[in-house]
Design a protein around this motif. Structure first.
Motif, mmCIF file in Angstrom:
data_model
loop_
_atom_site.group_PDB
_atom_site.id
_atom_site.type_symbol
_atom_site.label_atom_id
_atom_site.label_comp_id
_atom_site.label_asym_id
_atom_site.label_seq_id
_atom_site.Cartn_x
_atom_site.Cartn_y
_atom_site.Cartn_z
ATOM 1 N N LEU A 1 1.976 -11.138 5.169
ATOM 2 C CA LEU A 1 1.544 -12.308 4.406
ATOM 3 C C LEU A 1 2.154 -12.311 3.002
ATOM 4 N N ALA A 2 2.267 -11.136 2.411
ATOM 5 C CA ALA A 2 2.866 -11.036 1.083
ATOM 6 C C ALA A 2 4.347 -11.420 1.108
ATOM 7 N N PHE A 3 4.984 -11.251 2.263
ATOM 8 C CA PHE A 3 6.397 -11.594 2.444
ATOM 9 C C PHE A 3 6.599 -13.102 2.559
ATOM 10 N N ARG A 4 5.542 -13.845 2.831
ATOM 11 C CA ARG A 4 5.552 -15.307 2.990
ATOM 12 C C ARG A 4 6.580 -15.739 4.051
ATOM 13 N N PRO A 5 6.361 -15.303 5.306
ATOM 14 C CA PRO A 5 7.365 -15.561 6.350
ATOM 15 C C PRO A 5 7.362 -17.004 6.848
ATOM 16 N N ASP A 6 8.530 -17.448 7.282
ATOM 17 C CA ASP A 6 8.659 -18.712 7.996
ATOM 18 C C ASP A 6 8.466 -18.491 9.495
ATOM 19 N N VAL A 7 8.863 -17.313 9.951
ATOM 20 C CA VAL A 7 8.718 -16.917 11.356
ATOM 21 C C VAL A 7 8.100 -15.524 11.384
ATOM 22 N N ALA A 8 7.112 -15.322 12.259
ATOM 23 C CA ALA A 8 6.473 -14.016 12.381
ATOM 24 C C ALA A 8 6.267 -13.693 13.850
ATOM 25 N N SER A 9 6.745 -12.538 14.288
ATOM 26 C CA SER A 9 6.522 -12.102 15.667
ATOM 27 C C SER A 9 5.419 -11.051 15.683
ATOM 28 N N VAL A 10 4.538 -11.165 16.671
ATOM 29 C CA VAL A 10 3.463 -10.193 16.867
ATOM 30 C C VAL A 10 3.493 -9.784 18.334
ATOM 31 N N VAL A 11 4.024 -8.606 18.608
ATOM 32 C CA VAL A 11 4.112 -8.090 19.970
ATOM 33 C C VAL A 11 3.493 -6.699 19.957
ATOM 34 N N VAL A 12 2.284 -6.590 20.506
ATOM 35 C CA VAL A 12 1.533 -5.343 20.419
ATOM 36 C C VAL A 12 0.467 -5.344 21.503
ATOM 37 N N GLY A 13 -0.044 -4.160 21.833
ATOM 38 C CA GLY A 13 -1.141 -4.074 22.786
ATOM 39 C C GLY A 13 -1.016 -2.956 23.803
ATOM 40 N N HIS B 1 -12.623 -6.747 23.953
ATOM 41 C CA HIS B 1 -13.287 -7.594 22.959
ATOM 42 C C HIS B 1 -12.692 -7.348 21.575
ATOM 43 N N ALA B 2 -12.508 -6.077 21.227
ATOM 44 C CA ALA B 2 -11.947 -5.738 19.920
ATOM 45 C C ALA B 2 -10.485 -6.155 19.827
ATOM 46 N N VAL B 3 -9.728 -5.943 20.905
ATOM 47 C CA VAL B 3 -8.324 -6.348 20.915
ATOM 48 C C VAL B 3 -8.204 -7.850 20.687
ATOM 49 N N ALA B 4 -9.033 -8.621 21.378
ATOM 50 C CA ALA B 4 -9.000 -10.075 21.236
ATOM 51 C C ALA B 4 -9.345 -10.498 19.811
ATOM 52 N N ALA B 5 -10.357 -9.885 19.235
ATOM 53 C CA ALA B 5 -10.769 -10.243 17.875
ATOM 54 C C ALA B 5 -9.684 -9.927 16.861
ATOM 55 N N ARG B 6 -9.022 -8.790 17.026
ATOM 56 C CA ARG B 6 -7.965 -8.413 16.093
ATOM 57 C C ARG B 6 -6.771 -9.359 16.194
ATOM 58 N N LEU B 7 -6.345 -9.629 17.423
ATOM 59 C CA LEU B 7 -5.214 -10.533 17.593
ATOM 60 C C LEU B 7 -5.540 -11.929 17.070
ATOM 61 N N ASP B 8 -6.748 -12.385 17.308
ATOM 62 C CA ASP B 8 -7.155 -13.690 16.803
ATOM 63 C C ASP B 8 -7.057 -13.730 15.281
ATOM 64 N N SER B 9 -7.496 -12.671 14.628
ATOM 65 C CA SER B 9 -7.432 -12.610 13.166
ATOM 66 C C SER B 9 -5.996 -12.610 12.666
ATOM 67 N N ARG C 1 -4.673 -2.974 34.972
ATOM 68 C CA ARG C 1 -5.771 -3.892 34.685
ATOM 69 C C ARG C 1 -5.932 -4.093 33.190
ATOM 70 N N ARG C 2 -5.807 -3.024 32.442
ATOM 71 C CA ARG C 2 -5.933 -3.131 30.986
ATOM 72 C C ARG C 2 -4.821 -3.991 30.398
ATOM 73 N N GLN C 3 -3.571 -3.766 30.858
ATOM 74 C CA GLN C 3 -2.470 -4.561 30.328
ATOM 75 C C GLN C 3 -2.593 -6.019 30.753
ATOM 76 N N HIS C 4 -3.047 -6.262 31.959
ATOM 77 C CA HIS C 4 -3.257 -7.636 32.409
ATOM 78 C C HIS C 4 -4.314 -8.322 31.540
ATOM 79 N N ALA C 5 -5.338 -7.562 31.146
ATOM 80 C CA ALA C 5 -6.374 -8.127 30.273
ATOM 81 C C ALA C 5 -5.788 -8.486 28.909
ATOM 82 N N VAL C 6 -4.980 -7.595 28.352
ATOM 83 C CA VAL C 6 -4.337 -7.878 27.065
ATOM 84 C C VAL C 6 -3.439 -9.102 27.193
ATOM 85 N N ASN C 7 -2.666 -9.164 28.279
ATOM 86 C CA ASN C 7 -1.772 -10.304 28.474
ATOM 87 C C ASN C 7 -2.547 -11.615 28.587
ATOM 88 N N ALA C 8 -3.687 -11.579 29.277
ATOM 89 C CA ALA C 8 -4.493 -12.792 29.415
ATOM 90 C C ALA C 8 -4.985 -13.271 28.048
#
Length: 287
Positions: A70-82, A94-102, A138-145
């Protein structure tokens, strides 16, 4: 994407975005750096910052990488994690979803174009026995969903990487079987570029699919698995292994009873509950 003199692109995530598997000289390059080169015409500067760190989980991206992004003030930001979240005994969709949403909310609120991707499950990539691979799948499928649903919510440019011919094409992968090699990183960069171009957001030259280095030989892959690979898996699964064995035993019991579908249903219900909690504004502790 904005009227500034330069375009800013920031990559958040783990070893995939860090560039592991695409070695240039004595450092990793990776798909994000390759994509950065094609986001604007040659005469237009692109400022690229890679905040991704090997081993990072969604909590690390939220707490450490997002403030810097956020301090970098990006025009494009990629988020690939999980993926690393799925390899921990603390995994909680539940925690993964909340973090990604934030994270997604913070970046898009600043006007950044968001790039996301769903990923193959690590058990399949490593060729683990089915009883061990299925719980991880199953865990990765949940993250992907979750990533699918939140990408749609925030209007992200989303790349489907969880399946397809590239997953089983050995020339796409490095010797460790978990990280793309140069050819795989180039494919990811080129596909993201194509999606951005289709949405009218890139003006630069697309990254080449053709690698500069040959793919790893089968001998190199076997050598890695017999030496460094064993240590890599052990370091990331130290706290998971006892739980994974329990999950495998549960898997075998359900298989024997013909009730494996119940485990799939449980995962689906957990994802639905996690997304419903976000919609209702009842996020669990995202820390």
């Amino acid at each position: 994407m904005n009227g500034s003199a330069s375009l800013r692109f920031v990559a958040l995530g783990d070893s995939l975005s860090e560039g592991v598997g695409d070695l240039v000289g004595d450092s990793w390059r990776g798909w994000a750096a390759l994509l950065a080169e094609g986001l604007a015409p040659p005469e237009a500067p692109v400022e690229f910052r890679n905040l991704a760190v090997s081993g990072a989980q969604t909590g690390d991206v939220l707490r450490r990488q997002t403030p810097a992004a956020l301090a970098f003030r990006p025009d494009v930001a990629s988020v690939v994690v999980g993926v690393n979240d799925t390899l921990r005994c603390t995994f909680d969709i539940h925690a993964v979803a909340a973090r990604l949403d934030s994270v997604y909310a913070a970046l898009t609120a600043r006007g950044a174009v968001l790039l996301t991707a769903c990923l193959p499950d690590p058990g399949t990539m490593l060729g683990l026995p089915a009883a061990l691979a299925r719980p991880l799948a199953r865990r990765q499928h949940a993250v992907n969903a979750v990533v699918h649903a939140l990408s749609e919510r925030y209007g992200a440019i989303h790349l489907h990487l969880a399946e397809g011919a590239w997953v089983t094409d050995r020339t796409m992968w490095s010797a460790d079987r978990l990280h793309p090699g140069e050819r795989g990183h180039r494919l990811i960069a080129a596909r993201f570029h194509a999606l951005l171009t289709a949405s009218g957001r890139t003006l630069g030259t697309p990254p080449s699919y053709e690698p500069e280095q040959p793919p790893p030989t089968r001998t190199a892959s076997v050598l890695w698995l017999a030496t460094a690979g064993t240590g890599w898996v052990a370091r990331r699964c130290t706290d998971l292994l006892p739980q994974l064995l329990t999950l495998a035993a549960d898997e075998l019991r359900h298989l024997a009873r013909g009730s494996s579908a119940a485990l799939d249903l449980r995962t689906t219900q957990a994802v639905s509950a996690a997304l419903a909690a976000l919609s209702a504004g009842q996020q669990p502790d995202a820390a």
